[in-house]
Motif scaffolding. Structure first.
Motif, mmCIF file in Angstrom:
data_model
loop_
_atom_site.group_PDB
_atom_site.id
_atom_site.type_symbol
_atom_site.label_atom_id
_atom_site.label_comp_id
_atom_site.label_asym_id
_atom_site.label_seq_id
_atom_site.Cartn_x
_atom_site.Cartn_y
_atom_site.Cartn_z
ATOM 1 N N GLY A 69 8.668 18.611 -32.361
ATOM 2 C CA GLY A 69 7.600 19.573 -32.148
ATOM 3 C C GLY A 69 8.086 21.001 -32.223
ATOM 4 N N PHE A 70 9.226 21.280 -31.602
ATOM 5 C CA PHE A 70 9.762 22.638 -31.609
ATOM 6 C C PHE A 70 10.348 23.016 -32.969
ATOM 7 C CE2 PHE A 70 9.390 22.379 -27.052
ATOM 8 C CZ PHE A 70 9.188 23.693 -26.666
ATOM 9 N N ALA A 71 10.889 22.053 -33.677
ATOM 10 C CA ALA A 71 11.545 22.360 -34.952
ATOM 11 C C ALA A 71 10.567 22.469 -36.115
ATOM 12 C CB ALA A 71 12.595 21.288 -35.263
ATOM 13 N N PHE A 72 9.513 21.635 -36.114
ATOM 14 C CA PHE A 72 8.648 21.564 -37.290
ATOM 15 C C PHE A 72 7.203 21.999 -37.038
ATOM 16 C CE2 PHE A 72 11.902 18.191 -37.902
ATOM 17 C CZ PHE A 72 12.556 18.782 -38.974
ATOM 18 N N ALA A 73 6.751 21.972 -35.799
ATOM 19 C CA ALA A 73 5.369 22.355 -35.510
ATOM 20 C C ALA A 73 5.252 23.781 -34.993
ATOM 21 C CB ALA A 73 4.756 21.379 -34.495
ATOM 22 N N LEU A 74 6.169 24.180 -34.115
ATOM 23 C CA LEU A 74 6.069 25.504 -33.497
ATOM 24 C C LEU A 74 6.291 26.662 -34.468
ATOM 25 C CD1 LEU A 74 5.527 26.876 -30.798
ATOM 26 C CD2 LEU A 74 7.985 26.817 -30.342
ATOM 27 N N PRO A 75 7.347 26.654 -35.312
ATOM 28 C CA PRO A 75 7.551 27.797 -36.231
ATOM 29 C C PRO A 75 6.367 28.067 -37.154
ATOM 30 C CG PRO A 75 9.539 26.482 -36.076
ATOM 31 C CD PRO A 75 8.460 25.712 -35.370
ATOM 32 N N PRO A 76 5.783 27.041 -37.820
ATOM 33 C CA PRO A 76 4.610 27.330 -38.655
ATOM 34 C C PRO A 76 3.423 27.825 -37.841
ATOM 35 C CG PRO A 76 5.576 25.209 -39.236
ATOM 36 C CD PRO A 76 6.220 25.640 -37.959
ATOM 37 N N LEU A 77 3.271 27.301 -36.621
ATOM 38 C CA LEU A 77 2.151 27.717 -35.779
ATOM 39 C C LEU A 77 2.261 29.189 -35.417
ATOM 40 C CD1 LEU A 77 -0.378 26.825 -34.196
ATOM 41 C CD2 LEU A 77 1.129 26.289 -32.274
ATOM 42 N N LEU A 78 3.483 29.622 -35.083
ATOM 43 C CA LEU A 78 3.708 31.021 -34.709
ATOM 44 C C LEU A 78 3.971 31.918 -35.912
ATOM 45 C CD1 LEU A 78 6.018 30.530 -31.575
ATOM 46 C CD2 LEU A 78 3.543 30.880 -31.628
ATOM 47 N N GLU A 79 4.124 31.284 -37.086
ATOM 48 C CA GLU A 79 4.431 32.012 -38.317
ATOM 49 C C GLU A 79 5.692 32.854 -38.148
ATOM 50 O OE1 GLU A 79 0.996 34.226 -39.456
ATOM 51 O OE2 GLU A 79 -0.173 32.429 -39.965
ATOM 52 N N LEU A 80 6.687 32.239 -37.512
ATOM 53 C CA LEU A 80 7.959 32.916 -37.276
ATOM 54 C C LEU A 80 9.100 31.995 -37.689
ATOM 55 C CD1 LEU A 80 7.377 34.440 -33.716
ATOM 56 C CD2 LEU A 80 7.379 35.685 -35.879
ATOM 57 N N ARG A 81 10.216 32.607 -38.058
ATOM 58 C CA ARG A 81 11.430 31.849 -38.326
ATOM 59 C C ARG A 81 12.308 31.965 -37.088
ATOM 60 N NH1 ARG A 81 14.213 29.740 -42.554
ATOM 61 N NH2 ARG A 81 16.500 29.706 -42.388
ATOM 62 N N ILE A 82 12.426 30.868 -36.353
ATOM 63 C CA ILE A 82 13.131 30.875 -35.080
ATOM 64 C C ILE A 82 14.489 30.206 -35.255
ATOM 65 C CG2 ILE A 82 13.001 30.249 -32.635
ATOM 66 C CD1 ILE A 82 9.991 30.066 -32.922
ATOM 67 N N ASP A 83 15.508 30.786 -34.652
ATOM 68 C CA ASP A 83 16.856 30.247 -34.742
ATOM 69 C C ASP A 83 16.894 28.830 -34.169
ATOM 70 O OD1 ASP A 83 19.837 30.818 -35.150
ATOM 71 O OD2 ASP A 83 19.759 30.151 -33.067
ATOM 72 N N PRO A 84 17.549 27.891 -34.864
ATOM 73 C CA PRO A 84 17.609 26.502 -34.366
ATOM 74 C C PRO A 84 18.215 26.383 -32.968
ATOM 75 C CG PRO A 84 18.327 26.603 -36.656
ATOM 76 C CD PRO A 84 18.166 28.024 -36.192
ATOM 77 N N VAL A 85 19.184 27.240 -32.649
ATOM 78 C CA VAL A 85 19.788 27.183 -31.316
ATOM 79 C C VAL A 85 18.757 27.536 -30.252
ATOM 80 C CG1 VAL A 85 21.547 28.147 -29.790
ATOM 81 C CG2 VAL A 85 22.091 27.695 -32.193
#
Length: 215
Positions: A69-85
């Motif tokens: 959910g955090f890796a594949f759903a959250l970034p597109p939802l927020l339209e942000l590129r978030i660091d994997p760490v």
């Protein structure tokens, strides 16, 4: 020893990655867990309901799905590129917070009800009763189970290896590309985790001794 001495750069990065996930996730889990634990024992029905919903939903969801959910759903939802760490820390922290909350709740239940009632009779608010009277006593009784939660968190950091986060769980794949024995790598990873768990156990004993004297 050649597995380590010939690949010190990878072992260093993997160990640092594991510690970052553990410390970051642990801080988030502790803060969020205390808040949710307080909500679980709150006299406000809405707060209890939200806390119960959060704990039952996240705790009964596999950690791998939380990572998905955090890796594949959250970034597109927020339209942000978030660091994997950062995503790994968030997933571990939010997941582990449910166990911290339940541990805190069990500790709160060990505090005699009369103490909270006496504090309320003095005019203290619920927040003051929890922070000044109940929580300090609850923490003393939950040190062993709380440390077990953090030991589980330490081992759960390996799940982040499947989501592009460098840690001790991912070093086997990197070293296999260099031709190192996978069995030797796995054994050394096990040794490192045992050493880290023993360190946490030592910290638990120190805290128990210190808080016991403080009583």
């Amino acid at each position: 020893m050649g597995v380590i001495t010939d690949n010190l750069d990878l072992w260093r990065d993997a160990l640092v990655g594991t510690l970052i996930l553990f410390v970051g996730g642990g801080i988030l889990a502790l803060v969020l867990g205390i808040i949710v634990g307080a909500m679980r024992v709150s006299p406000v029905p809405i707060a209890r309901g939200v806390g119960t919903l959060y704990v039952n939903t996240i705790r009964n969801t596999p950690l791998t799905l939380v990572f998905f959910g955090f890796a594949f759903a959250l970034p597109p939802l927020l339209e942000l590129r978030i660091d994997p760490v950062q995503l790994g820390i968030a997933a571990l922290g939010i997941y582990t917070a449910t166990y911290v909350a339940e541990t805190i709740r069990s500790g709160v239940n060990t505090v005699p009800v009369g103490q909270a009632e006496a504090a309320r009779a003095l005019g203290l608010t619920f927040g003051q009763v929890m922070s000044l009277v109940v929580m300090p006593q609850a923490f003393r009784s939950v040190i062993p189970p709380m440390m077990s939660v953090f030991i589980a968190l330490l081992k759960n950091t390996t799940v982040a290896a499947g989501f592009s986060v460098v840690n001790l769980g991912s070093i086997r794949a990197y070293l296999s590309e260099r031709g190192e024995s996978q069995m030797a790598v796995i054994l050394w990873v096990m040794v490192i985790f045992i050493a880290l768990v023993l360190l946490l156990s030592w910290l638990q004993r120190r805290l128990e001794l210190r808080w016991k004297v403080a009583r």
